[in-house]
Write an enzyme that holds these catalytic residues in place. Structure first.
Site, short mmCIF file in Angstrom:
data_model
loop_
_atom_site.label_atom_id
_atom_site.label_comp_id
_atom_site.label_asym_id
_atom_site.label_seq_id
_atom_site.Cartn_x
_atom_site.Cartn_y
_atom_site.Cartn_z
N ARG A 1 -45.93 -43.47 -7.29
CA ARG A 1 -46.73 -43.16 -6.11
C ARG A 1 -47.87 -44.18 -6.02
NH1 ARG A 1 -51.29 -39.95 -5.47
NH2 ARG A 1 -51.51 -38.91 -3.45
N LYS B 1 -56.72 -45.91 -9.99
CA LYS B 1 -57.40 -44.80 -10.65
C LYS B 1 -58.47 -45.27 -11.63
CE LYS B 1 -54.35 -41.03 -9.70
NZ LYS B 1 -53.63 -39.84 -10.19
#
Length: 272
Positions: free
Chosen positions: A248, A214
């Site tokens: 995740r 991210k």
């Protein structure tokens, strides 16, 4: 601190424009191969995303989402793989419920009450994700005030609505959202990582963390999405140490190995 190792969700983006691997797994055969690889590499759950949550991604209709999911679900469910469907569209969620998936993962936190009766009748787990934007046009908007207060107010409202509809609290896993779901500033996501214990203590529910590749990690390392593996793994281990119950990730094998090392260190420390 989480006494058990977090369960791993392996990400399969069946998309053309996901930020890290858009187009690689759009073809059903490629998506199936990647899902099977993730399962071999240690993923406990395979999380199928038929549309990108990238702020710049093109919208995908529910019909297209279902068309992307159908052949992949056919194979994975036949293989006995535990599957999560990552979609906020009620039509796609209803389809996934009919297919008997193990999990629904909603980046908008299940706002559509029209689907609540069907969810209440099912027995799948629900990944309830927070987002600061809550439908705002600017999906990079920053929250006002303390981020933990914002996250907790969001979860309080959603949990109340779901429980009022007869959906058992025990089925729910909380995802505070990371990266742009918490706003553009990297420090907001780092703050949430550091304060996971507060979130768990407030609600007494399992927590999922998704930091893989991210932007907040790339911002502090200067790496591109394809080079963010080390930063991702570091953040995932911090999440595990701070109590994450589910993680995740795009790459299951490094995380599985790192968690195995951590488990051995914990065992030795516990038995001294």
């Amino acid at each position: 601190m989480n006494s058990a190792a977090p369960r791993i969700l392996g990400i399969v983006n069946i998309t053309s424009d996901s930020f890290s691997d858009g187009g690689r797994f759009l073809a059903p055969e490629a998506a199936i191969a990647q899902a099977l690889k993730l399962a071999r590499d240690g993923a406990d759950i395979v999380d199928l995303g038929p549309a990108s949550s990238n702020p710049d991604a093109a919208p995908v209709s529910a019909e297209e989402e279902i068309a992307r999911l159908a052949p992949v679900l056919d194979r994975l469910l036949a293989e006995g793989i535990e599957v999560s469907v990552d979609s906020y569209r009620p039509e796609t969620q209803a389809y996934a419920l009919k297919r008997g998936v193990a999990w629904l993962n909603d980046i908008k936190g299940f706002p559509d009450a029209g689907l609540y009766p069907a969810i209440a009748e099912a027995d799948c787990g629900l990944i309830l994700m927070h987002s600061v934007q809550e439908g705002q046009a600017d999906r990079r908007a920053a929250p006002d005030g303390d981020i933990m207060g914002h996250v907790c107010r969001f979860f309080e409202a959603r949990l109340a609505a779901l429980e009022a509809a007869g959906i058992a609290r025990s089925r729910i896993v909380l995802d505070p959202g990371m990266g742009f779901f918490l706003g553009a500033a990297p420090e907001t996501s780092f703050s949430m990582l550091a304060r996971l214990g507060e979130l768990k203590g407030r609600f007494g529910l399992p927590v999922l963390i998704s930091v893989s590749r991210k932007s907040f990690l790339r911002a502090v390392t200067g790496r591109g999405a394809g080079e963010a593996g080390a930063a991702t793994l570091a953040a995932e281990l911090i999440a595990a140490v701070n109590g994450a119950d589910y993680i995740r990730t795009h790459e299951a094998a490094p995380l599985r190995d790192a968690l195995a090392v951590w488990a051995n260190v914990k065992d030795i420390a516990r038995n001294r």
